[in-house]
Design an enzyme around this catalytic site. Structure first.
Site, PDB file in Angstrom:
ATOM      1  N   TYR A   1       0.841  -1.212   0.000  1.00  0.00           N
ATOM      2  CA  TYR A   1       0.000   0.000   0.000  1.00  0.00           C
ATOM      3  C   TYR A   1       0.870   1.254   0.000  1.00  0.00           C
ATOM      4  O   TYR A   1       0.702   2.157  -0.825  1.00  0.00           O
ATOM      5  CB  TYR A   1      -0.894  -0.067   1.239  1.00  0.00           C
ATOM      6  N   ALA A   2       1.831   1.296   0.931  1.00  0.00           N
ATOM      7  CA  ALA A   2       2.690   2.473   1.048  1.00  0.00           C
ATOM      8  C   ALA A   2       3.473   2.695  -0.244  1.00  0.00           C
ATOM      9  O   ALA A   2       3.647   3.824  -0.702  1.00  0.00           O
ATOM     10  CB  ALA A   2       3.645   2.284   2.226  1.00  0.00           C
TER      11      ALA A   2
ATOM     12  N   LYS B   1       1.136   3.962  -3.012  1.00  0.00           N
ATOM     13  CA  LYS B   1       0.798   5.370  -2.746  1.00  0.00           C
ATOM     14  C   LYS B   1       1.997   6.270  -3.034  1.00  0.00           C
ATOM     15  O   LYS B   1       1.853   7.372  -3.556  1.00  0.00           O
ATOM     16  CB  LYS B   1       0.370   5.544  -1.285  1.00  0.00           C
TER      17      LYS B   1
ATOM     18  N   ARG C   1     -10.001  -1.090  10.486  1.00  0.00           N
ATOM     19  CA  ARG C   1      -8.901  -0.403  11.162  1.00  0.00           C
ATOM     20  C   ARG C   1      -9.157  -0.373  12.671  1.00  0.00           C
ATOM     21  O   ARG C   1     -10.222  -0.749  13.132  1.00  0.00           O
ATOM     22  CB  ARG C   1      -8.711   0.998  10.556  1.00  0.00           C
TER      23      ARG C   1
ATOM     24  N   LEU D   1      -9.889   1.551  15.192  1.00  0.00           N
ATOM     25  CA  LEU D   1     -11.050   2.111  15.895  1.00  0.00           C
ATOM     26  C   LEU D   1     -12.231   1.141  15.845  1.00  0.00           C
ATOM     27  O   LEU D   1     -12.864   0.844  16.871  1.00  0.00           O
ATOM     28  CB  LEU D   1     -11.446   3.455  15.272  1.00  0.00           C
TER      29      LEU D   1
ATOM     30  N   SER E   1       4.781   0.421  11.419  1.00  0.00           N
ATOM     31  CA  SER E   1       5.531   1.640  11.743  1.00  0.00           C
ATOM     32  C   SER E   1       5.436   1.797  13.251  1.00  0.00           C
ATOM     33  O   SER E   1       4.358   1.629  13.810  1.00  0.00           O
ATOM     34  CB  SER E   1       4.873   2.878  11.118  1.00  0.00           C
TER      35      SER E   1
HETATM   36  P1  NAD Z   1     -12.806   4.237   2.774  1.00  0.00           P
HETATM   37  O1  NAD Z   1     -12.468   2.823   2.525  1.00  0.00           O
HETATM   38  O2  NAD Z   1     -13.806   4.536   3.819  1.00  0.00           O
HETATM   39  O3  NAD Z   1     -13.288   4.923   1.419  1.00  0.00           O
HETATM   40  C1  NAD Z   1     -12.860   4.496   0.149  1.00  0.00           C
HETATM   41  C2  NAD Z   1     -14.080   4.463  -0.748  1.00  0.00           C
HETATM   42  O4  NAD Z   1     -13.653   4.080  -2.065  1.00  0.00           O
HETATM   43  C3  NAD Z   1     -15.118   3.422  -0.308  1.00  0.00           C
HETATM   44  O5  NAD Z   1     -16.372   4.035  -0.109  1.00  0.00           O
HETATM   45  C4  NAD Z   1     -15.162   2.410  -1.440  1.00  0.00           C
HETATM   46  O6  NAD Z   1     -16.484   1.919  -1.703  1.00  0.00           O
HETATM   47  C5  NAD Z   1     -14.661   3.252  -2.611  1.00  0.00           C
HETATM   48  N1  NAD Z   1     -14.064   2.418  -3.650  1.00  0.00           N
HETATM   49  C6  NAD Z   1     -13.023   1.551  -3.515  1.00  0.00           C
HETATM   50  N2  NAD Z   1     -12.735   0.974  -4.695  1.00  0.00           N
HETATM   51  C7  NAD Z   1     -13.623   1.498  -5.597  1.00  0.00           C
HETATM   52  C8  NAD Z   1     -13.822   1.316  -6.983  1.00  0.00           C
HETATM   53  N3  NAD Z   1     -13.045   0.459  -7.699  1.00  0.00           N
HETATM   54  N4  NAD Z   1     -14.805   2.027  -7.602  1.00  0.00           N
HETATM   55  C9  NAD Z   1     -15.594   2.874  -6.881  1.00  0.00           C
HETATM   56  N5  NAD Z   1     -15.450   3.086  -5.562  1.00  0.00           N
HETATM   57  C10 NAD Z   1     -14.471   2.410  -4.933  1.00  0.00           C
HETATM   58  O7  NAD Z   1     -11.434   5.011   3.083  1.00  0.00           O
HETATM   59  P2  NAD Z   1     -11.189   6.427   3.765  1.00  0.00           P
HETATM   60  O8  NAD Z   1     -10.735   6.215   5.137  1.00  0.00           O
HETATM   61  O9  NAD Z   1     -12.342   7.323   3.498  1.00  0.00           O
HETATM   62  O10 NAD Z   1      -9.910   6.917   2.937  1.00  0.00           O
HETATM   63  C11 NAD Z   1     -10.047   7.686   1.765  1.00  0.00           C
HETATM   64  C12 NAD Z   1      -8.670   7.954   1.174  1.00  0.00           C
HETATM   65  O11 NAD Z   1      -7.815   8.545   2.134  1.00  0.00           O
HETATM   66  C13 NAD Z   1      -7.937   6.718   0.672  1.00  0.00           C
HETATM   67  O12 NAD Z   1      -7.224   7.046  -0.489  1.00  0.00           O
HETATM   68  C14 NAD Z   1      -6.971   6.381   1.790  1.00  0.00           C
HETATM   69  O13 NAD Z   1      -5.837   5.707   1.306  1.00  0.00           O
HETATM   70  C15 NAD Z   1      -6.635   7.757   2.293  1.00  0.00           C
HETATM   71  N6  NAD Z   1      -6.245   7.749   3.701  1.00  0.00           N
HETATM   72  C16 NAD Z   1      -7.183   7.696   4.683  1.00  0.00           C
HETATM   73  C17 NAD Z   1      -6.787   7.708   6.013  1.00  0.00           C
HETATM   74  C18 NAD Z   1      -7.737   7.746   7.163  1.00  0.00           C
HETATM   75  O14 NAD Z   1      -7.305   8.053   8.259  1.00  0.00           O
HETATM   76  N7  NAD Z   1      -9.017   7.455   6.993  1.00  0.00           N
HETATM   77  C19 NAD Z   1      -5.430   7.748   6.314  1.00  0.00           C
HETATM   78  C20 NAD Z   1      -4.510   7.758   5.291  1.00  0.00           C
HETATM   79  C21 NAD Z   1      -4.934   7.768   3.986  1.00  0.00           C
HETATM   80  C1  UGA Z   2      -3.500   2.945   8.476  1.00  0.00           C
HETATM   81  C2  UGA Z   2      -3.986   2.429   7.149  1.00  0.00           C
HETATM   82  O1  UGA Z   2      -2.903   1.946   6.393  1.00  0.00           O
HETATM   83  C3  UGA Z   2      -4.665   3.462   6.345  1.00  0.00           C
HETATM   84  O2  UGA Z   2      -6.008   3.594   6.654  1.00  0.00           O
HETATM   85  C4  UGA Z   2      -4.061   4.804   6.370  1.00  0.00           C
HETATM   86  O3  UGA Z   2      -3.461   5.088   5.142  1.00  0.00           O
HETATM   87  C5  UGA Z   2      -3.159   5.141   7.516  1.00  0.00           C
HETATM   88  O4  UGA Z   2      -2.743   4.109   8.346  1.00  0.00           O
HETATM   89  C6  UGA Z   2      -3.811   6.170   8.413  1.00  0.00           C
HETATM   90  O5  UGA Z   2      -4.897   5.882   8.942  1.00  0.00           O
HETATM   91  O6  UGA Z   2      -3.260   7.246   8.570  1.00  0.00           O
HETATM   92  P1  UGA Z   2      -2.519   1.735  10.558  1.00  0.00           P
HETATM   93  O7  UGA Z   2      -2.434   2.980  11.360  1.00  0.00           O
HETATM   94  O8  UGA Z   2      -1.455   0.741  10.795  1.00  0.00           O
HETATM   95  O9  UGA Z   2      -2.584   2.029   9.005  1.00  0.00           O
HETATM   96  O10 UGA Z   2      -3.928   1.014  10.743  1.00  0.00           O
HETATM   97  P2  UGA Z   2      -4.845   0.701  11.992  1.00  0.00           P
HETATM   98  O11 UGA Z   2      -5.675  -0.467  11.643  1.00  0.00           O
HETATM   99  O12 UGA Z   2      -5.570   1.910  12.398  1.00  0.00           O
HETATM  100  O13 UGA Z   2      -3.823   0.200  13.120  1.00  0.00           O
HETATM  101  C7  UGA Z   2      -3.165   1.061  14.003  1.00  0.00           C
HETATM  102  C8  UGA Z   2      -2.325   0.210  14.954  1.00  0.00           C
HETATM  103  O14 UGA Z   2      -3.204  -0.567  15.769  1.00  0.00           O
HETATM  104  C9  UGA Z   2      -1.370  -0.786  14.295  1.00  0.00           C
HETATM  105  O15 UGA Z   2      -0.193  -0.846  15.050  1.00  0.00           O
HETATM  106  C10 UGA Z   2      -2.107  -2.117  14.407  1.00  0.00           C
HETATM  107  O16 UGA Z   2      -1.237  -3.235  14.424  1.00  0.00           O
HETATM  108  C11 UGA Z   2      -2.824  -1.947  15.725  1.00  0.00           C
HETATM  109  N1  UGA Z   2      -4.074  -2.732  15.920  1.00  0.00           N
HETATM  110  C12 UGA Z   2      -5.031  -2.752  14.967  1.00  0.00           C
HETATM  111  C13 UGA Z   2      -4.259  -3.420  17.120  1.00  0.00           C
HETATM  112  O17 UGA Z   2      -3.374  -3.445  18.007  1.00  0.00           O
HETATM  113  N2  UGA Z   2      -5.426  -4.093  17.317  1.00  0.00           N
HETATM  114  C14 UGA Z   2      -6.409  -4.134  16.403  1.00  0.00           C
HETATM  115  O18 UGA Z   2      -7.456  -4.773  16.680  1.00  0.00           O
HETATM  116  C15 UGA Z   2      -6.215  -3.437  15.182  1.00  0.00           C
END
Ligand code: NAD
Ligand code: UGA
Length: 362
Positions: free
Chosen positions: A163-164, A167, A211, A213, A315
């Site tokens: 993924y990283a 991206k 994830r 939460l 990380s």
């Molecule tokens: P999310 O999974 O809730 O939203 C992604 C959306 O994309 C979903 O609604 C899914 O249905 C849609 N999707 C996926 N594949 C598709 C396809 N082929 N065609 C149409 N729709 C499609 O994720 P999010 O948390 O809202 O994240 C959004 C963006 O931000 C992503 O690019 C993610 O990598 C980036 N991001 C999010 C976080 C975070 O904290 N939530 C952190 C780092 C990066």
């Molecule tokens: C996330 C995801 O890669 C992406 O959604 C995003 O790009 C980015 O990081 C972000 O949100 O900024 P990560 O933070 O590792 O990655 O994902 P989480 O599932 O939120 O996990 C956070 C930490 O909690 C990790 O260390 C994971 O191992 C841990 N974890 C997760 C637990 O200890 N217990 C669980 O039940 C789930």
């Protein structure tokens, strides 16, 4: 305020971030949105809004998507598979969804002369484990700076980094389109946004491992132990979704101040270990759901291989330098970790507690 876009194309509008962005734009502006997503459940309250045209299609529907991009001033690209449990289990699809498909969107924006606001990730900074000899980054003391911090990934067999890597390569393609074709772009690197509507609860409105939460909310609501991967020693800085959407609005409202730039969007004050996060969430849950307060909630360590399978790495610490967002955009996050968790957890309890009655301790 500088020139604001009037018509946006939001790809991935039905996800966690997309649903909050759509809501904010429809509430606070007079802009119009063309939205694309495969799942409308999180945006259902807005589907009848005349300023929101939603298409329930796949991003691969090239002609339809190009049509929406042509009609828009700015494209916001959110589509992704961004759940760590997928990175080492369906890595090819993760690479397609985070590089191949969004690259086609970048190329369309460059060809059509459209502004692109692209969502990357804080994971591009990669493997920060400070105890490894020779690492160019000391995660105990260093914070992530957009312009200077090296982006270091683990070995290829550690598929966590698919993924990283996808991206990061896309960021490089966007940058190159800026240099070679004058693409007007802004890249957002989110740091663990949390809030209502994040992810799903397994077996209720989704399958697999969400994830952290939603994993912890699933455990609390079903009165199972919260799982701490490798002891929960790794650290994250969590950011309230309302603060985060404020940063995106500042980027959309001020294109001149954000074009050609990468912004860390996160809250450096909200750092916690995952073990501390579990404790905080257990305490908040008791307050928010007093009828279930007497249950002996607990956390339990699992290995990362048990939890995610082979090829997972983590990380250890991710703290953003947000001075660029502060100075360029005038943005400053204000929600504490407790406030952000309270808002998110209140939503999960309201949304899902009917599926999970409280049990007595046994
Ligand atoms: P999310 O999974 O809730 O939203 C992604 C959306 O994309 C979903 O609604 C899914 O249905 C849609 N999707 C996926 N594949 C598709 C396809 N082929 N065609 C149409 N729709 C499609 O994720 P999010 O948390 O809202 O994240 C959004 C963006 O931000 C992503 O690019 C993610 O990598 C980036 N991001 C999010 C976080 C975070 O904290 N939530 C952190 C780092 C990066
Ligand atoms: C996330 C995801 O890669 C992406 O959604 C995003 O790009 C980015 O990081 C972000 O949100 O900024 P990560 O933070 O590792 O990655 O994902 P989480 O599932 O939120 O996990 C956070 C930490 O909690 C990790 O260390 C994971 O191992 C841990 N974890 C997760 C637990 O200890 N217990 C669980 O039940 C789930």
């Amino acid at each position: 305020m500088e020139t604001a876009p009037k018509t946006l194309c939001i790809l991935g509008c039905g996800g966690f971030i997309g649903s909050h962005l759509v809501e904010r734009i429809l509430n606070d502006t007079n802009w119009c949105i063309y939205g694309v997503d495969r799942n409308p459940s999180k945006i259902s309250p807005h589907l009848s809004n005349p300023r929101f045209a939603y298409a329930n299609i796949d991003i691969d529907s090239a002609d339809a998507v190009e049509g929406y991009i042509r009609k828009s001033d700015t494209v916001v690209s959110l589509v992704a598979l961004c759940n760590p449990s997928l990175y080492n289990t369906i890595p090819l699809e993760v690479i397609r969804s985070n590089f191949t498909r969004p690259l086609a969107i970048v190329e369309k924006c460059a060809k059509l002369g459209k502004r692109l606001v692209h969502f990357s990730t804080c994971e591009v900074y990669g493997t920060t484990v400070s105890h490894k000899a020779g690492m160019p980054f000391n995660s105990n003391t260093d914070i992530f700076r957009e312009e200077t911090t090296p982006l270091v990934l683990g070995p290829v067999r550690a598929q966590r980094w698919t993924y990283a890597c996808a991206k990061q390569l896309l960021e490089r393609a966007i940058y190159a389109h800026g240099v070679e074709h004058g693409l007007d772009y802004t890249i957002v690197r989110p740091f663990n946004f949390i809030g209502p509507r994040m992810d799903f609860l397994p077996g209720i409105d989704g399958d697999g491992v969400p994830r952290v939460l939603a994993c912890f909310m699933d455990a609390l609501l079903s009165q199972k132990p919260l799982k701490l991967v490798d002891g929960g020693r790794n650290r994250r800085t969590f950011t309230d979704i309302a603060d985060a959407v404020g940063a995106v609005m500042a980027i959309l409202e001020q294109p001149q101040k954000s074009t050609g730039r990468i912004f860390n969007i996160g809250n450096p004050s909200n750092e916690t270990t995952i073990a501390e996060l579990a404790k905080t969430m257990i305490a908040l849950y008791r307050n928010l759901r007093p009828e279930c307060a007497d249950f002996p909630y607990c956390a339990q360590t699992v290995t990362s291989t048990e939890f995610y399978g082979a090829g997972y790495e983590d990380s250890d610490r991710r703290v953003p330098d947000i001075s660029a967002a502060r100075t360029q955009l005038g943005w400053n996050p204000t929600a504490s970790l407790a406030d952000a968790l309270t808002s998110a957890m209140t939503f999960f309890i309201k949304e899902y507690s009917s599926a999970h009655a409280c049990r007595e301790a046994v």
